[in-house]
Scaffold this motif. Structure first.
Motif, PDB file in Angstrom:
ATOM      1  N   PRO A 255       2.084   6.882   5.952  1.00 38.82           N
ATOM      2  CA  PRO A 255       2.177   7.013   4.500  1.00 38.82           C
ATOM      3  C   PRO A 255       2.448   8.456   4.074  1.00 38.82           C
ATOM      4  O   PRO A 255       2.227   9.402   4.839  1.00 38.82           O
ATOM      5  CB  PRO A 255       0.804   6.541   4.012  1.00 38.82           C
ATOM      6  N   THR A 287       5.503   4.502   1.892  1.00 36.02           N
ATOM      7  CA  THR A 287       4.302   4.156   1.138  1.00 36.02           C
ATOM      8  C   THR A 287       3.818   5.436   0.487  1.00 36.02           C
ATOM      9  O   THR A 287       3.302   6.331   1.154  1.00 36.02           O
ATOM     10  CB  THR A 287       3.208   3.589   2.059  1.00 36.02           C
ATOM     11  N   CYS A 324      -4.509   2.600   4.460  1.00 34.09           N
ATOM     12  CA  CYS A 324      -3.356   2.189   5.272  1.00 34.09           C
ATOM     13  C   CYS A 324      -3.722   1.881   6.727  1.00 34.09           C
ATOM     14  O   CYS A 324      -2.867   1.389   7.482  1.00 34.09           O
ATOM     15  CB  CYS A 324      -2.283   3.283   5.236  1.00 34.09           C
ATOM     16  N   ARG A 577       3.214  -2.489   2.207  1.00 37.98           N
ATOM     17  CA  ARG A 577       1.812  -2.532   1.810  1.00 37.98           C
ATOM     18  C   ARG A 577       1.698  -2.618   0.294  1.00 37.98           C
ATOM     19  O   ARG A 577       2.347  -1.873  -0.435  1.00 37.98           O
ATOM     20  CB  ARG A 577       1.079  -1.261   2.266  1.00 37.98           C
TER      21      ARG A 577
END
Length: 598
Positions: A255, A287, A324, A577
């Motif tokens: 991320p 993300t 995450c 996600r």
């Protein structure tokens, strides 16, 4: 009375009535003006300008050089008087001949004097030419002083230019032809509207004069600014953590967390979809998390740089890892947030914390040996004043920060907008960037002093070491792979200083990109605009000038080049996600609550 006389009287009467109504309105507004002008805050002399010592040194140096080298100064004076008197004689000669035209104009082009009357009207052209000649003489006098050290010379050059800009004839109604012409054309209505704008700004700021740069009613966060879909998934006393909703089926496993500066609000990176770096990064398959800092009140008096590192950076990084389910993140720091991110990375190095895989710095200073243009406000006379102010109030009010940065571009951010608003009665434009610029934040007292003294003034991070969270950290302890983006005309974080800091970092994997334009436009530069261009050069052992001379120049935005670098540091692709998880429920939709709090 003839028919023509009747028609003329009928035409004049509405105009006279309109003028009388405007004059009545001026009387009413004057009462409001007098009432609000008494409410402005008291600003300590130390925050109004440089100490008298600077001007005393300049005057002493000037007199000393006059004694030792009178010919040089006499030559300078004769050149000025020769130009000024010659221009006066030529103007008088044309007038005596009955020619209502200006004499030869050899003064430099200046966009403040773009209205045609500055060129064609002999009165206004005379004023313009004399002003520019005087301005040039002042500038030359400053340059001729040789006995001041370089920093004092830089400050004298800057503050003398501020005085010269302040007394420009464009800034005064009797010598501004454009404003006068509009006033005549509108029977004074433009002046009434301008007075209304002036009073509205004073009333909105409790008597402080802060020029409104953008139409405040044209924008609302979450509706036409900061609209990228996402959710607040964590909140503490310092920040809200926003996770953005994916727009791709697959995303990189590592991320990306962005730390914007807490001097301003994060939505500079999410103004609108067309120029949102946040949305663009989401669309590339990252993300994306963004930290939205709280706007401190006096209760944050004792909040320190250590608090920002421990309760801000390290906490945010750990929350992203938990959400995450990863061991590492990639991080971005912008401006002061980049400086503090570098401090955090050096601290993590000492703690053997490897949570950050790769880092990106936007317009970040870590070596303050050359503080650039903003350095004129970082000597003891100003910083002593700031320290006294925050000791009393608990915060460095956004008023002072905004005013300081505005004066770095005073013609664009103070005088120009004031002329349009107060002299010409024009409404401020619906301009998203200027709206953001006026949406300032406060700084905690303790953190402000630590930053100004330890980093800006004493340059401890790049020299002896800066104390943070019980450790003394140094710049060469930043060892993760890094990409740094600086901006060619940045007046806040000079690119050569940014480059010098990157050179001293301990990372073996370094990429440096020099974007065109300045501190904001050089960063908020989407590929769709195809503007500014940028430079790259993998050789980091060169001086800044040599680096640029040997660099490859590219057209358009640097964003795709950064994406290519970042994607290689972001792992494999996985299923996208959604924001939050069972332990991190959605607390609010983006842009969150901290960014809109007053």
């Amino acid at each position: 009375m003839t028919t023509n006389d009747s028609i003329e009287a009928a035409n004049v009467s509405p105009n006279v009535a309109k003028l009388e109504a405007n004059l009545t309105r001026v009387e009413e507004l004057t009462q409001r003006l007098l009432k609000v002008m008494g409410h402005g805050r008291h600003v300590a002399p130390a925050l109004q300008g440089p100490s008298q010592e600077l001007y005393l040194k300049a005057a002493t140096a000037y007199m000393t050089e006059m004694m030792h080298n009178p010919a040089k100064l006499l030559e300078h004076q004769l050149q000025f008087w020769s130009k000024s008197v010659k221009h006066y004689v030529e103007a008088q000669h044309l007038l005596a001949q009955g020619k209502l035209e200006p004499p030869t104009d050899e003064t430099p082009k200046d966009r403040r004097f773009s209205h045609e009357l500055w060129e064609t009207n002999p009165y206004f052209n005379f004023i313009k030419q004399q002003y520019l000649m005087n301005a040039s003489a002042v500038q030359q006098a400053v340059e001729d002083i040789e006995t001041l050290d370089s920093e004092e010379k830089k400050r004298l050059r800057y503050f003398s230019q501020q005085i010269v800009d302040m007394v420009s004839p464009t800034n005064f109604l009797p010598t501004n032809p454009e404003a006068l012409a509009l006033a005549a054309e509108t029977e004074g209505e433009s002046l009434v509207a301008g007075l209304e704008n002036l009073i509205a700004d004073l009333e909105a700021n409790d008597g402080d004069l802060v020029v409104t740069l953008a139409d405040k009613k044209a924008f609302k966060l979450g509706e036409n600014l900061a609209t990228t879909p996402g959710s607040v998934v964590f909140r503490n006393h310092l920040f809200e953590l926003i996770q953005y909703a994916p727009t791709t089926d697959m995303v990189y496993s590592t991320p990306l967390i962005i730390f914007p500066p807490w001097i301003n609000k994060f939505y500079i990176l999410d103004l609108k979809p067309q120029n949102s770096l946040i949305k663009w990064a989401v669309d590339q398959g990252y993300t994306v998390f963004v930290v939205s800092w709280v706007n401190p009140n006096p209760g944050y008096r004792e909040t320190s740089m250590t608090d920002y590192v421990e309760s801000g950076y390290l906490t945010a990084i750990n929350e992203v890892k938990d959400i995450c389910g990863v061991k590492k993140v990639n991080a971005v720091g912008y401006c002061i947030a980049g400086t503090t991110l570098a401090l955090t990375l050096a601290l993590m190095k000492k703690r053997k914390d490897t949570s950050v895989n790769a880092v990106t710095f936007f317009t970040t200073l870590t070596d303050f040996s050359d503080r650039g243009e903003v350095g004129v406000f970082l000597d003891d006379d100003f910083v002593d004043g700031i320290e006294a102010e925050v000791a009393e109030t608990g915060i460095l009010d956004s008023f002072f920060m905004s005013r300081t940065f505005s004066y770095l571009r005073s013609n664009d951010l103070i005088y120009g907008p004031a002329i349009k608003s107060y002299m010409m009665g024009k409404a401020p434009p619906a301009f998203d960037l200027l709206y953001w610029n006026g949406d300032g934040t406060n700084l905690p007292a303790k953190m402000s002093v630590e930053y100004l003294r330890g980093l800006c003034q004493h340059d401890k991070f790049a020299t002896d070491g800066f104390e943070i969270a019980g450790e003394v950290v140094k710049l060469d302890e930043v060892t993760v792979p890094l990409c740094a983006i600086a901006c060619e005309t940045d007046h806040i974080a000079a690119w050569k200083s940014s480059y010098a800091g990157v050179q001293q970092m301990g990372s073996k994997d370094k990429t440096f990109i020099l974007s065109g334009s300045g501190h904001i436009a050089g960063i908020v530069n989407p590929p769709s605009k195809n503007k500014y261009g940028y430079y790259t050069n993998p050789e980091m052992g060169l001086t800044a000038d040599d680096w640029l001379d040997a660099a490859d120049q590219h057209e358009g935005s640097w964003w795709p080049t950064w994406d290519k670098w970042l994607s290689q540091k972001s792992g494999k692709k996985i299923a996208a996600r959604e924001p939050g998880d069972a332990d991190h429920p959605v607390l609010a939709p983006a842009p969150g609550t901290y960014v809109v709090a007053k």
